[in-house]
Scaffold this active site. Structure first.
Site, short mmCIF file in Angstrom:
data_model
loop_
_atom_site.label_atom_id
_atom_site.label_comp_id
_atom_site.label_asym_id
_atom_site.label_seq_id
_atom_site.Cartn_x
_atom_site.Cartn_y
_atom_site.Cartn_z
N TYR A 144 0.86 -1.19 0.00
CA TYR A 144 0.00 0.00 0.00
C TYR A 144 0.89 1.23 0.00
CZ TYR A 144 -3.50 3.41 1.52
OH TYR A 144 -4.34 4.50 1.61
N ASP A 239 9.39 2.77 -0.11
CA ASP A 239 8.33 3.47 0.61
C ASP A 239 8.50 3.14 2.09
OD1 ASP A 239 6.12 4.50 1.79
OD2 ASP A 239 4.66 3.59 0.42
N LYS A 267 4.20 9.42 8.64
CA LYS A 267 3.93 8.94 10.00
C LYS A 267 4.85 9.57 11.06
CE LYS A 267 1.72 4.78 8.21
NZ LYS A 267 0.30 4.75 8.49
#
Ligand code: PLP
Length: 429
Positions: A144, A239, A267
């Site tokens: 994702y 990522d 994050k």
């Protein structure tokens, strides 16, 4: 456990917000029941609108690595508020955080701040395309990268949890440039590369994927990808929105010693405020506007309050490497306890674990890619989730997520989680 306030809020939320939530992963669709609505969080705990207390294993899906409401981060935010909330102009803090990120993340020479992980990955792909003059890119099944159109193809996280790994609304034209490969399979990459010679701009992956549950790279896999990308002139993008500043201060690339061309971050980088970033080699990042022709911008990018929180978080992690030893010890203790319980109960479920990330898969097969992750018994996981929740443990409401530990978890709390886990497993049959 009373949950009347949460229930009432959810009923009302559904009237005004699609599905009652502002991000699909927050719904309890895959595990049954209604989501709990959160009033506040502090340290290792999160409190719902009915004043129930839960031990946190989601931690806002990763950012709260030091636990919630950390005094140091709070103070930085409050101090920054005195100086105004947004200028839309360059600031000293942006220079400071860029320099710090470049010193912490091995692949980053230059970095651009954005507002989310989604923006970071969308922008990184655009830059890789601009740099190489090629259109296609390789994405791994079950990974994702946020909700940019070209990534919502065989996507993990909420996309698979909700049953829409290929989202309607993504055009065939867009989808044709996303080439899919299974994770942990170098030969599949070789085949794709041979079939699309000189047409592939980038290969993007979560080096240690957490969005199909946590899955670890096989020995030599990341280095193998590095070698293929170097040979073929493909931009390798890690990522590290989840793994950055979590698996090590320099992320998975530091831990595994494999350096990509570009890295996307999110994050933890915002200390709990909305921040993302993408960076990489100078010669690639020089393609980003206004240095180069690839356009990317943002009204609130580098927001001073978010930079104050992020900078405080990153400085702390940079100056206190023992944080990672603490996190690894917590992870080891927890997983050892889980394994003892599984053995005692005669269950062969698979635990994948690295540092402060783990997933307990309800399958007795090894989980090393999307197909093996999908062998999990998600119905049983749903029961387990509810059993943990009623014992005051807040887990991600999906089998296809990693859990995130924080330094706020004391030995006592770890013991409580292990006990609740054993009881919940027993009750999930
Ligand atoms: N990349 C990865 C690996 C992620 O885990 C996520 C979100 O969970 C994203 C990108 C998207 O980040 P955001 O939700 O901040 O847009």
């Amino acid at each position: 456990m009373q949950i009347t306030h949460s229930k009432a809020l959810f009923e009302k939320a559904k009237r005004y917000i699609p599905g009652g939530v502002n991000s699909p992963v927050r719904a309890f669709r895959a595990v049954g029941g209604d989501p709990i609505f959160i009033k506040r969080a502090d340290g290792a705990f999160i409190y719902d609108e009915d004043d129930n207390t839960y031990i946190e294993l989601i931690n806002s899906w990763g950012p709260m690595i030091l636990g919630h409401n950390h005094p140091m981060i709070k103070e930085a935010i409050v101090r920054a508020l005195e100086f105004g909330t947004s200028y839309g102009a360059p600031t000293a803090k942006e220079v400071e955080i860029a320099e710090l990120i470049a010193s912490m993340v091995p692949s980053v020479e230059k970095v651009r701040m954005v507002n989310s992980g989604t923006e970071a990955t969308m922008s990184a792909i655009r830059v890789a395309r601009g740099y190489t003059g090629r259109d296609k890119f390789i994405k791994m099944e079950g990974h994702y990268h946020g909700h940019g159109d070209s990534f919502l193809i065989s996507a993990g996280s909420g996309a698979i949890t909700m049953g829409n790994p290929d989202s309607p609304g993504v055009t065939k034209g867009t989808a044709k440039d996303t080439l899919l490969a299974p994770y942990n399979d170098l030969e599949a990459i070789e085949r794709l590369v041979a079939a699309n010679k000189d047409e592939i701009a980038a290969l993007i992956l979560e080096p240690v994927p957490g969005n199909m549950g946590l899955v670890l790279p096989k020995e030599g896999y990341l280095q193998g990808l590095r070698n293929i990308c170097t040979r073929e002139g493909i931009v390798l993008i890690f990522d590290e929105v989840m793994t950055g500043f979590r698996l090590a201060k320099g992320g998975a690339q530091e831990l595994f010693g494999v350096i990509p061309d570009m890295t996307t971050l999110g994050k933890i980088i915002g200390g709990g405020l909305p921040v993302g970033a993408y960076g990489g080699k100078k010669e690639i990042m020089e393609f980003v506007s206004p240095a180069g022709p690839v356009y990317q911008a943002g009204t609130l990018s580098g927001n001073p309050i978010a930079m104050a929180a992020g900078l405080t978080m990153l400085k702390h992690l940079n100056q206190n490497p023992e944080v990672y030893t603490t996190l690894n010890n917590i992870g080891d203790k927890l997983v050892k306890g889980f394994q003892t319980s599984l053995n005692k109960l005669g269950m062969n479920y698979t635990i994948n674990h690295l540092g402060s990330m783990y997933s307990l898969f309800f399958t007795d097969q090894a989980v090393f890619d999307f197909e093996s992750a999908k062998k999990s018994d998600t119905v049983r996981f749903g029961k387990y989730f509810q059993n943990m929740l009623k014992r005051g443990i807040y887990l991600a409401p999906s089998q296809y997520e990693s859990l995130f530990l924080s330094t706020a978890l004391t030995d006592d709390l770890v013991e409580k989680i292990i006990k609740a886990n054993e009881e919940s497993l027993k009750e999930s049959f």
